[in-house]
Design a protein around this motif. Structure first.
Motif, mmCIF file in Angstrom:
data_model
loop_
_atom_site.group_PDB
_atom_site.id
_atom_site.type_symbol
_atom_site.label_atom_id
_atom_site.label_comp_id
_atom_site.label_asym_id
_atom_site.label_seq_id
_atom_site.Cartn_x
_atom_site.Cartn_y
_atom_site.Cartn_z
ATOM 1 N N SER A 98 0.850 -1.311 0.000
ATOM 2 C CA SER A 98 -0.065 0.020 0.060
ATOM 3 C C SER A 98 0.932 1.234 0.109
ATOM 4 O O SER A 98 1.866 1.222 0.648
ATOM 5 N N GLU B 32 0.990 5.083 1.162
ATOM 6 C CA GLU B 32 0.369 5.833 1.887
ATOM 7 C C GLU B 32 0.412 7.343 1.558
ATOM 8 O O GLU B 32 -0.695 8.061 1.823
ATOM 9 N N LYS C 111 6.022 6.323 1.274
ATOM 10 C CA LYS C 111 5.906 5.334 2.758
ATOM 11 C C LYS C 111 5.100 4.390 1.895
ATOM 12 O O LYS C 111 4.033 4.569 1.366
ATOM 13 N N ARG D 231 3.695 0.186 2.763
ATOM 14 C CA ARG D 231 3.403 -0.907 3.719
ATOM 15 C C ARG D 231 3.156 -2.390 3.006
ATOM 16 O O ARG D 231 2.415 -2.150 1.855
#
Length: 122
Positions: free
Chosen positions: A51, A53, A111, A113
């Motif tokens: 993902s 961000e 960022k 994940r």
């Protein structure tokens, strides 16, 4: 008599630059469709789904794909703009998914994940 028939219109330099610059200001969701990399199944290839961000635009997507695509072991990169997903097919023999994630963060400053890792299928 209309003398402009058959002639192309060219935007003035400043206006053309402003239109191009809008890509990082105006989000264009869905411009780049969701995709799964179509890579023939090879031994050791994995697909990592991350993902993202940070918000991003179509110009950022192109840069993200190009930058990640140049990382060692990366075979294919796709971006799902609507769901903020980065999908990377990579050679597991070249690096671990953790090392890939770290390299992506260092190279792009996005960022991310990790959501899932799966075996690549053809």
């Amino acid at each position: 008599m209309n003398t402009s028939r058959g002639r192309r219109r060219v935007l003035p330099g400043g206006l053309a630059a402003a239109v191009v610059a809008l890509c990082c200001v105006v989000p264009l969701p869905g411009l780049i469709p969701a995709a799964r990399p179509a890579v023939p199944a090879e031994a050791g290839l994995k697909v990592a789904v991350f993902s993202i961000e940070s918000p991003f635009c179509s110009g950022c997507v192109a840069g993200l794909k190009a930058t990640v695509g140049e990382l060692e072991g990366v075979k294919e990169v796709a971006v799902d703009v609507e769901n903020h997903r980065l999908i990377v097919t990579f050679d597991e023999a070249g690096r671990t998914v953790e090392a890939l994630q770290q390299a992506i963060v260092e190279a792009t400053s996005f960022k991310i994940r990790l959501i899932e890792v799966r075996k690549a299928t053809g």
